[in-house]
Design a protein around this motif. Structure first.
Motif, mmCIF file in Angstrom:
data_model
loop_
_atom_site.group_PDB
_atom_site.id
_atom_site.type_symbol
_atom_site.label_atom_id
_atom_site.label_comp_id
_atom_site.label_asym_id
_atom_site.label_seq_id
_atom_site.Cartn_x
_atom_site.Cartn_y
_atom_site.Cartn_z
ATOM 1 N N HIS A 97 60.297 7.268 72.430
ATOM 2 C CA HIS A 97 61.744 7.447 72.567
ATOM 3 C C HIS A 97 62.384 7.626 71.191
ATOM 4 O O HIS A 97 63.218 8.522 70.989
ATOM 5 N N SER A 98 61.994 6.788 70.249
ATOM 6 C CA SER A 98 62.534 6.884 68.898
ATOM 7 C C SER A 98 62.171 8.214 68.255
ATOM 8 O O SER A 98 62.993 8.857 67.591
ATOM 9 N N ALA A 99 60.926 8.672 68.459
ATOM 10 C CA ALA A 99 60.488 9.957 67.899
ATOM 11 C C ALA A 99 61.279 11.114 68.497
ATOM 12 O O ALA A 99 61.618 12.075 67.798
ATOM 13 N N VAL A 100 61.589 11.029 69.791
ATOM 14 C CA VAL A 100 62.384 12.079 70.445
ATOM 15 C C VAL A 100 63.786 12.119 69.852
ATOM 16 O O VAL A 100 64.347 13.197 69.609
ATOM 17 N N LEU A 101 64.375 10.952 69.586
ATOM 18 C CA LEU A 101 65.709 10.908 68.987
ATOM 19 C C LEU A 101 65.714 11.529 67.591
ATOM 20 O O LEU A 101 66.666 12.217 67.206
ATOM 21 N N VAL A 102 64.645 11.295 66.822
ATOM 22 C CA VAL A 102 64.537 11.913 65.495
ATOM 23 C C VAL A 102 64.452 13.432 65.631
ATOM 24 O O VAL A 102 65.122 14.181 64.903
ATOM 25 N N THR A 103 63.644 13.894 66.583
ATOM 26 C CA THR A 103 63.498 15.331 66.804
ATOM 27 C C THR A 103 64.814 15.950 67.257
ATOM 28 O O THR A 103 65.167 17.071 66.860
ATOM 29 N N MET A 104 65.571 15.216 68.079
ATOM 30 C CA MET A 104 66.876 15.704 68.525
ATOM 31 C C MET A 104 67.849 15.821 67.350
ATOM 32 O O MET A 104 68.637 16.772 67.274
ATOM 33 N N THR A 133 66.354 6.528 58.851
ATOM 34 C CA THR A 133 66.633 7.246 57.604
ATOM 35 C C THR A 133 66.678 8.749 57.850
ATOM 36 O O THR A 133 67.590 9.454 57.376
ATOM 37 N N LEU A 134 65.716 9.272 58.608
ATOM 38 C CA LEU A 134 65.685 10.706 58.912
ATOM 39 C C LEU A 134 66.906 11.121 59.733
ATOM 40 O O LEU A 134 67.505 12.176 59.482
ATOM 41 N N ILE A 135 67.279 10.289 60.704
ATOM 42 C CA ILE A 135 68.453 10.594 61.532
ATOM 43 C C ILE A 135 69.720 10.576 60.682
ATOM 44 O O ILE A 135 70.583 11.464 60.798
ATOM 45 N N THR A 136 69.835 9.570 59.808
ATOM 46 C CA THR A 136 71.019 9.463 58.945
ATOM 47 C C THR A 136 71.133 10.668 58.016
ATOM 48 O O THR A 136 72.226 11.226 57.832
ATOM 49 N N LEU A 137 70.018 11.088 57.433
ATOM 50 C CA LEU A 137 70.033 12.259 56.557
ATOM 51 C C LEU A 137 70.456 13.512 57.319
ATOM 52 O O LEU A 137 71.262 14.318 56.825
ATOM 53 N N SER A 138 69.910 13.676 58.537
ATOM 54 C CA SER A 138 70.262 14.846 59.352
ATOM 55 C C SER A 138 71.756 14.890 59.624
ATOM 56 O O SER A 138 72.405 15.938 59.444
ATOM 57 N N TYR A 139 72.310 13.754 60.027
ATOM 58 C CA TYR A 139 73.728 13.753 60.381
ATOM 59 C C TYR A 139 74.632 13.770 59.155
ATOM 60 O O TYR A 139 75.784 14.200 59.248
ATOM 61 N N ASN A 140 74.119 13.356 58.037
ATOM 62 C CA ASN A 140 74.885 13.502 56.792
ATOM 63 C C ASN A 140 75.104 14.984 56.483
ATOM 64 O O ASN A 140 76.218 15.416 56.169
ATOM 65 N N PHE A 141 74.033 15.778 56.600
ATOM 66 C CA PHE A 141 74.152 17.225 56.380
ATOM 67 C C PHE A 141 75.003 17.878 57.474
ATOM 68 O O PHE A 141 75.779 18.805 57.195
ATOM 69 N N ILE A 142 74.853 17.405 58.715
ATOM 70 C CA ILE A 142 75.622 17.971 59.827
ATOM 71 C C ILE A 142 77.115 17.751 59.610
ATOM 72 O O ILE A 142 77.929 18.672 59.776
ATOM 73 N N ILE A 143 77.498 16.533 59.238
ATOM 74 C CA ILE A 143 78.921 16.215 59.034
ATOM 75 C C ILE A 143 79.512 17.068 57.914
ATOM 76 O O ILE A 143 80.622 17.600 58.034
ATOM 77 N N LEU A 179 55.765 -3.240 61.379
ATOM 78 C CA LEU A 179 55.859 -2.054 62.234
ATOM 79 C C LEU A 179 57.304 -1.780 62.633
ATOM 80 O O LEU A 179 57.760 -0.628 62.631
ATOM 81 N N LEU A 180 58.022 -2.841 62.968
ATOM 82 C CA LEU A 180 59.430 -2.705 63.357
ATOM 83 C C LEU A 180 60.230 -2.022 62.260
ATOM 84 O O LEU A 180 60.991 -1.078 62.532
ATOM 85 N N PHE A 181 60.055 -2.468 61.020
ATOM 86 C CA PHE A 181 60.861 -1.937 59.936
ATOM 87 C C PHE A 181 60.356 -0.584 59.425
ATOM 88 O O PHE A 181 61.164 0.266 59.020
ATOM 89 N N ILE A 182 59.042 -0.366 59.477
ATOM 90 C CA ILE A 182 58.522 0.934 59.031
ATOM 91 C C ILE A 182 58.974 2.034 59.985
ATOM 92 O O ILE A 182 59.543 3.052 59.571
ATOM 93 N N VAL A 183 58.724 1.819 61.280
ATOM 94 C CA VAL A 183 59.051 2.858 62.269
ATOM 95 C C VAL A 183 60.548 3.082 62.341
ATOM 96 O O VAL A 183 61.045 4.204 62.172
ATOM 97 N N TYR A 184 61.311 2.014 62.589
ATOM 98 C CA TYR A 184 62.754 2.172 62.725
ATOM 99 C C TYR A 184 63.400 2.553 61.393
ATOM 100 O O TYR A 184 64.368 3.315 61.364
ATOM 101 N N GLY A 185 62.848 2.014 60.313
ATOM 102 C CA GLY A 185 63.402 2.365 59.008
ATOM 103 C C GLY A 185 63.255 3.844 58.707
ATOM 104 O O GLY A 185 64.208 4.513 58.289
ATOM 105 N N VAL A 186 62.046 4.384 58.912
ATOM 106 C CA VAL A 186 61.802 5.812 58.666
ATOM 107 C C VAL A 186 62.634 6.660 59.625
ATOM 108 O O VAL A 186 63.291 7.627 59.220
ATOM 109 N N ASP A 187 62.618 6.310 60.920
ATOM 110 C CA ASP A 187 63.329 7.109 61.914
ATOM 111 C C ASP A 187 64.834 7.107 61.667
ATOM 112 O O ASP A 187 65.486 8.156 61.713
#
Length: 312
Positions: free
Chosen positions: A113-120, A214-224, A204-212
């Motif tokens: 689910h988290s990976a799908v949100l990153v891809t979205m 971060t990628l989502i935040t970067l994407s939406y930073n450029f989008i905004i 695992l909690l912090f690596i996976v959610y942290g990376v995901d």
């Protein structure tokens, strides 16, 4: 998936207690549980049905919505039927292998689910920031490959959790104060050296959610930044509607997930009933609301879903 090979008797069982302290209210609690579950299944099925029937919707953005819908149907399905058996019939026994298997699939689907949100988020980044190359960058085949990478990552990251636990001796107490075999709750049932499991789960909690995140935040930073430069009000509003839907879905997933995991580990002053109810609602509320959010915010999907709903 075959049951995990255990060093213990296959007849060994755990007892899922449901929500300790609220046993008298189990039947009443089951009413919103079952309602949320059924509404979520119907809503996500409508998304899958509509995209499957409409050729115009079979493009990356809506295929990702279908993947999100599949995970939203799978996640509560691993938990709610057993929880309702506890609430209605007091069927609390679960084999150790069954418990570890439930835990495995529950956490694997969560990571998918988290990976799908990153891809979205990446999909929206390309659509907004590089629209002329969207059709060449994000093909259906490439989306399928990204989802496959997310699936592989989830299996490889989660598989060590049940495998490590399956080698540990049981404690005399077999009662799990929960409605589900969540890793944080199950790990307390074993009396060997579980420090590796605890550390691995926490990292695992912090690596996976942290990376995901971060990628989502970067994407939406450029989008905004790109959206703020759009001069056309109509295009500005359309972009914001789509991105707002994505942001709402992400907040509904990551906020309760992180809160539930962190309070389990550090919130000793919080009543266990609160932990359990939050963990269950986290599996029920987002899958129920996601189709509604996308139906309201995405006009093309809303119109097509409305057409098929009226035919029913």
């Amino acid at each position: 998936m075959a049951p995990f090979n255990l060093t213990h008797s296959e007849a060994s069982t755990f007892i899922l207690m449901g929500i300790p302290g609220l046993e008298a209210a189990h039947v009443w609690i089951s009413i919103p549980f079952s309602m949320f579950y059924v509404i979520g299944l119907l809503g996500n099925f409508m998304v899958l049905f509509t995209v499957g029937k409409e050729q115009t919707l079979q493009k990356p953005m809506y295929l990702l919505l279908c993947m999100l819908a599949l995970t939203d149907m799978a996640t509560p399905t691993f938990v709610v039927p057993k929880a309702l058996c506890i609430f209605w019939f007091s069927l609390k026994d679960i084999t150790v292998s069954g418990c570890l298997t439930q835990m495995f699939f529950l956490h694997v689907v969560s990571l998918i689910h988290s990976a799908v949100l990153v891809t979205m988020a990446f999909d929206r980044y390309v659509a907004v920031c590089d629209p002329l190359r969207y059709s060449t960058i994000l093909t259906n085949v490439r989306i399928a490959k990204l989802v496959l990478v997310g699936l592989t990552r989830a299996v490889l990251f989660i598989l060590p959790l049940p495998l490590l636990l399956s080698r540990q001796p049981f404690c005399s107490n077999r009662f799990i104060p929960h409605t589900q075999c969540e890793h944080v709750a199950v790990v307390k049932m074993f009396c060997g050296d579980i420090s590796v499991n605890k550390i691995y789960g926490f990292v695992l909690l912090f690596i996976v959610y942290g990376v995901d995140l971060t990628l989502i935040t970067l994407s939406y930073n450029f989008i905004i930044r790109t959206v703020l430069r759009i001069s056309s009000k109509e295009a500005h509003q359309k972009t914001l509607n789509t991105c707002t839907a994505h942001v709402c879905v992400m907040l509904m997933y990551y906020t309760p997930s992180l809160f539930s995991n962190l309070t389990h580990r550090f919130g000793q002053g919080i009543a266990p009933q609160v932990h359990i109810i939050l963990a269950d609602l986290y599996l029920l509320i987002p899958p129920m609301l996601n189709p509604i959010i996308y139906g309201v915010k995405t006009k093309e999907l809303r119109d097509k879903m409305g057409k098929y709903t009226c035919k029913l």
